[in-house]
Design a protein around this motif. Structure first.
Motif, PDB file in Angstrom:
ATOM      1  N   MET A 134      20.733   5.403 -17.916  1.00 18.21           N
ATOM      2  CA  MET A 134      19.605   5.170 -17.015  1.00 18.21           C
ATOM      3  C   MET A 134      18.300   5.232 -17.802  1.00 18.21           C
ATOM      4  O   MET A 134      18.132   6.089 -18.678  1.00 18.21           O
ATOM      5  N   SER A 135      17.407   4.340 -17.472  1.00 23.73           N
ATOM      6  CA  SER A 135      16.138   4.276 -18.187  1.00 23.73           C
ATOM      7  C   SER A 135      14.997   3.973 -17.232  1.00 23.73           C
ATOM      8  O   SER A 135      15.205   3.447 -16.136  1.00 23.73           O
ATOM      9  N   TRP A 136      13.816   4.302 -17.690  1.00 19.57           N
ATOM     10  CA  TRP A 136      12.581   3.890 -17.026  1.00 19.57           C
ATOM     11  C   TRP A 136      11.827   2.957 -17.957  1.00 19.57           C
ATOM     12  O   TRP A 136      11.695   3.232 -19.165  1.00 19.57           O
ATOM     13  N   TYR A 137      11.360   1.864 -17.398  1.00 24.06           N
ATOM     14  CA  TYR A 137      10.501   0.918 -18.085  1.00 24.06           C
ATOM     15  C   TYR A 137       9.188   0.832 -17.310  1.00 24.06           C
ATOM     16  O   TYR A 137       9.097   1.240 -16.147  1.00 24.06           O
ATOM     17  N   ARG A 138       8.202   0.238 -17.962  1.00 21.90           N
ATOM     18  CA  ARG A 138       6.958  -0.018 -17.246  1.00 21.90           C
ATOM     19  C   ARG A 138       6.364  -1.329 -17.727  1.00 21.90           C
ATOM     20  O   ARG A 138       6.616  -1.782 -18.846  1.00 21.90           O
ATOM     21  N   GLN A 139       5.570  -1.918 -16.849  1.00 21.03           N
ATOM     22  CA  GLN A 139       4.888  -3.164 -17.191  1.00 21.03           C
ATOM     23  C   GLN A 139       3.483  -3.129 -16.634  1.00 21.03           C
ATOM     24  O   GLN A 139       3.284  -3.045 -15.410  1.00 21.03           O
ATOM     25  N   ALA A 140       2.528  -3.174 -17.536  1.00 22.87           N
ATOM     26  CA  ALA A 140       1.127  -3.222 -17.149  1.00 22.87           C
ATOM     27  C   ALA A 140       0.696  -4.676 -17.010  1.00 22.87           C
ATOM     28  O   ALA A 140       1.325  -5.569 -17.598  1.00 22.87           O
ATOM     29  N   PRO A 141      -0.359  -4.935 -16.259  1.00 25.62           N
ATOM     30  CA  PRO A 141      -0.820  -6.321 -16.081  1.00 25.62           C
ATOM     31  C   PRO A 141      -1.085  -6.991 -17.412  1.00 25.62           C
ATOM     32  O   PRO A 141      -1.769  -6.447 -18.278  1.00 25.62           O
ATOM     33  N   GLY A 142      -0.504  -8.183 -17.590  1.00 23.58           N
ATOM     34  CA  GLY A 142      -0.730  -8.945 -18.802  1.00 23.58           C
ATOM     35  C   GLY A 142       0.024  -8.468 -20.012  1.00 23.58           C
ATOM     36  O   GLY A 142      -0.172  -8.990 -21.107  1.00 23.58           O
ATOM     37  N   LYS A 143       0.898  -7.485 -19.826  1.00 24.17           N
ATOM     38  CA  LYS A 143       1.645  -6.953 -20.959  1.00 24.17           C
ATOM     39  C   LYS A 143       3.136  -7.096 -20.727  1.00 24.17           C
ATOM     40  O   LYS A 143       3.599  -7.293 -19.599  1.00 24.17           O
ATOM     41  N   LYS A 144       3.898  -6.969 -21.823  1.00 26.52           N
ATOM     42  CA  LYS A 144       5.337  -7.046 -21.721  1.00 26.52           C
ATOM     43  C   LYS A 144       5.890  -5.735 -21.141  1.00 26.52           C
ATOM     44  O   LYS A 144       5.283  -4.669 -21.276  1.00 26.52           O
ATOM     45  N   ARG A 145       7.046  -5.841 -20.550  1.00 31.37           N
ATOM     46  CA  ARG A 145       7.722  -4.646 -20.064  1.00 31.37           C
ATOM     47  C   ARG A 145       8.150  -3.814 -21.272  1.00 31.37           C
ATOM     48  O   ARG A 145       8.687  -4.343 -22.246  1.00 31.37           O
ATOM     49  N   GLU A 146       7.906  -2.498 -21.193  1.00 30.65           N
ATOM     50  CA  GLU A 146       8.267  -1.639 -22.304  1.00 30.65           C
ATOM     51  C   GLU A 146       9.127  -0.474 -21.821  1.00 30.65           C
ATOM     52  O   GLU A 146       8.995  -0.002 -20.687  1.00 30.65           O
ATOM     53  N   LEU A 147       9.965  -0.016 -22.725  1.00 34.64           N
ATOM     54  CA  LEU A 147      10.820   1.115 -22.418  1.00 34.64           C
ATOM     55  C   LEU A 147       9.994   2.402 -22.467  1.00 34.64           C
ATOM     56  O   LEU A 147       9.263   2.646 -23.421  1.00 34.64           O
ATOM     57  N   VAL A 148      10.137   3.214 -21.432  1.00 34.05           N
ATOM     58  CA  VAL A 148       9.451   4.509 -21.389  1.00 34.05           C
ATOM     59  C   VAL A 148      10.371   5.593 -21.916  1.00 34.05           C
ATOM     60  O   VAL A 148      10.025   6.319 -22.849  1.00 34.05           O
ATOM     61  N   ALA A 149      11.538   5.714 -21.317  1.00 40.05           N
ATOM     62  CA  ALA A 149      12.495   6.756 -21.712  1.00 40.05           C
ATOM     63  C   ALA A 149      13.867   6.373 -21.195  1.00 40.05           C
ATOM     64  O   ALA A 149      13.993   5.668 -20.190  1.00 40.05           O
TER      65      ALA A 149
END
Length: 120
Positions: free
Chosen positions: A34-49
């Motif tokens: 299981m993982s958390w990702y995030r995506q900010a406006p105008g940016k690529k989705r990135e792995l958080v943890a």
């Protein structure tokens, strides 16, 4: 059917905390990483943890180390992300991901995302 439902997002002031939850159903939760990702406006989705199915944990982004903690409760089929000392640059949509490799196939599921906004 497979469902990942995130909750806990919202508006928080810089320096504040939030705890995200992701409730899973429709698959054998304990066998999936299981993982958390995030995506900010105008940016690529990135792995958080991420957490392996056995519970090992890895934080992949240096800026989150020491501030974010991922955990899972296999009895509740839920993964959490505790976020402390939040910064405006943490503003993003946070997504829950479940992944498993089995017999050469990748099983990959995503939630719909929950918005986190860090602003004064």
């Amino acid at each position: 059917q497979v469902q990942l439902v995130e909750s806990g997002g919202g508006l928080v002031q810089p320096g504040g905390s939030l705890r995200l939850s992701c409730a899973a159903s429709g698959f054998t939760f304990s066998t999936y990483a299981m993982s958390w990702y995030r995506q900010a406006p105008g940016k690529k989705r990135e792995l958080v943890a991420g957490l392996t199915s056995a519970g090992g944990s890895t934080n992949y982004t240096d800026s989150m180390k020491g501030r974010f903690t991922i955990s899972r409760d296999n009895a509740k089929n839920t993964v959490y992300l505790q976020m402390n000392s939040l910064k405006p640059e943490d503003t993003a949509v946070y997504y829950c991901n479940a992944r498993r490799l089995r017999f050469g196939l990748t099983y990959d599921y995503w939630g719909q995302g929950t918005q986190v906004t860090v602003s004064s």
